[in-house]
Design an enzyme around this catalytic site. Structure first.
Site: not given
Ligand code: ADP
Length: 167
Positions: A18, A42, A91, A129
């Site tokens: 992030h 969730k 990703r 995450s």
């Molecule tokens: P959500 O539950 O909306 O997917 P996340 O917190 O998991 O929220 O992710 C928010 C955004 O960040 C999403 O677009 C996800 O694809 C992106 N993201 C998460 N981890 C990474 C990473 N390691 N590299 C690039 N983008 C990421």
């Protein structure tokens, strides 16, 4: 032109993946609002206040980045703060389907809002995450994948949830 982007997510918790998207987004837009989704379907490991606090500390050195809570429809929020762009990270191919659907739906809901995708940096492409919570829950070391102030809190949260197992 004042270009404002909103980067939404659950950030449960914030990872170095992030942070990479936030840093790159901050360089592309005049203002970047990281919007933490609350009232999610969730179940999250961290409550809303913790997810916000951990993110705020992570971005405190970035002057054009702010953290806000996101309650309700994303496109409504985006228009309320007068942003034109939703920023998301991708990703692997596995992210694509969900991201494509969401971008298409948001476009139908608000045609003037664009979704911009940044490809994950190769150093963070495997970080999610969900996976770092799994690693921590199994007693593994998740600290290399999160900002330094998040590591101890992640371990503590997981221990609390496990009721002392793996300790
Ligand atoms: P959500 O539950 O909306 O997917 P996340 O917190 O998991 O929220 O992710 C928010 C955004 O960040 C999403 O677009 C996800 O694809 C992106 N993201 C998460 N981890 C990474 C990473 N390691 N590299 C690039 N983008 C990421």
């Amino acid at each position: 032109m004042n270009r404002i982007a909103v980067y939404p997510g659950s950030f449960d918790p914030v990872t170095l993946g992030h942070i990479n998207i936030i840093q790159r987004g901050a360089a592309l837009f005049d203002r970047l609002i990281v919007a933490v989704a609350v009232n999610l379907e969730k179940q999250t490991l961290f409550p809303e206040e913790d997810r916000l606090r951990l993110l705020r500390k992570s971005v405190e050195t970035l002057p054009n980045v702010e953290v806000d809570r996101l309650d309700g429809l994303l496109v409504d929020y985006v228009q309320r703060v007068k942003a034109g762009v939703v920023l998301r990270g991708v990703r692997a191919v596995s992210d694509f389907d969900y991201e494509f659907q969401m971008a298409a739906m948001n476009r139908r809901l608000a045609r003037q809002v664009e979704t911009v995708f940044l490809m994950a940096d190769e150093s963070a492409a495997f970080i999610s995450s969900r996976l770092i919570k799994e690693v921590a829950a199994m007693g593994g070391d998740a600290t290399p994948f999160v900002p330094s102030h998040v590591g101890p809190e992640l371990a503590a949260r997981v221990a609390l949830k496990n009721g002392g197992r793996n300790r």
